[in-house]
Enzyme design. Structure first.
Site, mmCIF file in Angstrom:
data_model
loop_
_atom_site.group_PDB
_atom_site.id
_atom_site.type_symbol
_atom_site.label_atom_id
_atom_site.label_comp_id
_atom_site.label_asym_id
_atom_site.label_seq_id
_atom_site.Cartn_x
_atom_site.Cartn_y
_atom_site.Cartn_z
ATOM 1 C CD GLN A 175 -12.940 -2.259 -1.097
ATOM 2 O OE1 GLN A 175 -12.201 -2.231 -0.123
ATOM 3 N NE2 GLN A 175 -14.143 -2.804 -1.042
ATOM 4 N NE ARG B 299 -3.879 0.367 1.987
ATOM 5 C CZ ARG B 299 -5.081 0.335 2.541
ATOM 6 N NH1 ARG B 299 -5.309 0.967 3.673
ATOM 7 N NH2 ARG B 299 -6.065 -0.352 1.985
ATOM 8 C CG HIS C 265 -8.348 -0.066 -2.872
ATOM 9 N ND1 HIS C 265 -7.500 -1.120 -2.569
ATOM 10 C CD2 HIS C 265 -9.047 0.182 -1.730
ATOM 11 C CE1 HIS C 265 -7.672 -1.475 -1.302
ATOM 12 N NE2 HIS C 265 -8.606 -0.708 -0.777
ATOM 13 C CB CYS D 286 -14.148 0.675 -0.097
ATOM 14 S SG CYS D 286 -13.748 2.404 0.238
ATOM 15 N NE ARG E 133 -10.284 -5.783 0.108
ATOM 16 C CZ ARG E 133 -9.489 -4.796 0.526
ATOM 17 N NH1 ARG E 133 -10.014 -3.719 1.072
ATOM 18 N NH2 ARG E 133 -8.185 -4.860 0.366
ATOM 19 C CG ASP F 14 -13.769 5.830 -0.828
ATOM 20 O OD1 ASP F 14 -13.777 5.616 0.402
ATOM 21 O OD2 ASP F 14 -12.711 5.910 -1.496
HETATM 22 N N1 CP Z 1 -11.277 -0.772 2.281
HETATM 23 C C1 CP Z 1 -10.006 -0.778 2.741
HETATM 24 O O1 CP Z 1 -9.037 -0.914 1.984
HETATM 25 O O2 CP Z 1 -9.902 -0.685 4.092
HETATM 26 P P1 CP Z 1 -8.539 -0.497 4.915
HETATM 27 O O3 CP Z 1 -7.980 0.840 4.536
HETATM 28 O O4 CP Z 1 -8.974 -0.573 6.351
HETATM 29 O O5 CP Z 1 -7.613 -1.595 4.535
HETATM 30 N N1 NVA Z 2 -10.118 6.370 -1.037
HETATM 31 C C1 NVA Z 2 -9.723 5.908 0.269
HETATM 32 C C2 NVA Z 2 -9.930 4.426 0.361
HETATM 33 C C3 NVA Z 2 -9.583 3.815 1.675
HETATM 34 C C4 NVA Z 2 -9.786 2.340 1.697
HETATM 35 C C5 NVA Z 2 -8.269 6.280 0.518
HETATM 36 O O1 NVA Z 2 -7.450 6.209 -0.407
HETATM 37 O O2 NVA Z 2 -7.934 6.667 1.646
#
Ligand code: CP
Ligand code: NVA
Length: 301
Positions: free
Chosen positions: A125, A95, A122, A253, A281, A213
């Site tokens: 997701q 990430r 993502h 999400c 997930r 989101d």
């Molecule tokens: N939806 C998602 O990716 O959640 P987290 O940021 O908690 O991993």
């Molecule tokens: N769009 C959000 C998604 C988190 C799962 C972010 O990037 O923070």
């Protein structure tokens, strides 16, 4: 060597195969005795837990690595990190703030790289989202999937995934936060159609899925107050859900900023599927890991 940085790194057939693997009971323990390196430059609840458990279910050992331990591009280059990790682990999943970093890691071509969220995409997701739509409605039966809010990483991967499967989508965003032409090209190249508007009611009209989101993604915290202003007409509330199909479902999400992009009433309503979606997930992570290991093994790498 295959990587998964965005949903369209898979062919349509591979995407369907990953979704099938995700619900298969008793998948072979393809990660037996192998490691999966998990690097998080940002916080995570769902992604870390689902990846760790999916790895364990496939017989592997997940290793959570704090970015400061690796010091990617400060202690050593991203490329060197990957070439070293390839000696210990079968997959490196990360990430990151900057999607380009993932592309450089993939270009090192030393091991499969999986995107656990970047500023751009993502895809893990989106796999869970598609699995949830399949279970709740059916991917061949679903009509419009409407997305309301920031045309961000989550929207991009969802729109590409839907498009690949021929699912019609719509997106309602305020000016300045709408999809770019480049985004739309990529979504349309995948085969589907997308309705773009700045009017949430237009996007949601007759939709089978209403998705939103957060308005402020991780890394954008300094824009929060400006975003709260701009996005305030884009809250998914009961009145907006009222223009969707009567049997529509609500998806997010998570984590949700209740009272901003969605009201408590909607996220707690019988239409809400956010928790089965979050639980998926883990299942879709198992499907993706099975596929990527299968690809690596089948090609003798
Ligand atoms: N939806 C998602 O990716 O959640 P987290 O940021 O908690 O991993
Ligand atoms: N769009 C959000 C998604 C988190 C799962 C972010 O990037 O923070």
């Amino acid at each position: 060597m295959r990587h998964f940085l965005e949903v369209d790194d898979l062919t349509v057939e591979e995407l369907q195969h990953v979704l099938e693997l995700s619900i298969k009971p008793d998948l072979p323990k393809v990660l037996d005795g192998q490691g999966v390196a998990l690097i998080f430059e940002k916080p995570s609840g769902r992604t870390r837990n689902s990846m760790e458990m999916a790895t364990v279910q496939l017989g592997g050992h997940p290793m959570y690595i704090k970015p400061e331990e690796l010091g990617i591009d400060s202690r050593e280059t991203a490329e060197d990190v990957v070439r070293v990790m390839a000696g210990y682990h079968s997959v490196l999943a990360a990430r990151v703030f900057d999607h380009d970093r993932l592309e450089r890691m993939a270009a090192a071509d030393a091991m499969p790289i999986v995107n656990l969220l970047s500023d751009r995409a993502h895809p893990m997701q989106a796999l869970a989202d598609l699995l949830t739509i399949e279970q709740e409605i059916g991917l061949s039966r679903v009509g419009k999937v409407a997305y309301v809010g920031d045309a961000n990483n989550v929207w991009r991967s969802l729109a590409i995934g839907c498009s690949m499967l021929g699912i019609e989508t719509s997106v309602a965003s305020p000016a300045g936060h709408e999809p770019t032409d480049l985004d739309l090209d990529r979504v349309l190249t995948s085969g589907g159609s997308v309705q773009v508007t700045d009017n949430p009611r237009e996007a949601v009209e007759g939709a089978d899925v209403v998705y939103t989101d957060v308005w402020t993604s991780m890394g954008q915290e300094n824009e929060r107050s400006e975003r709260l202003d701009v996005f305030s007409p884009f809250t998914v509330d009961a009145s907006l859900m009222g223009v969707a199909s009567a049997s529509s479902i609500f998806m997010h999400c998570l984590p949700a900023h209740r009272g901003e992009e969605v009201t408590d009433e909607v996220i707690e309503s019988p239409q809400s599927r956010v928790f089965p979606q979050a639980h998926n997930r883990m299942h879709s992570a198992r499907g993706l890991l099975s596929w990527i290991i299968g690809e690596t093994t089948n090609h003798g790498q």
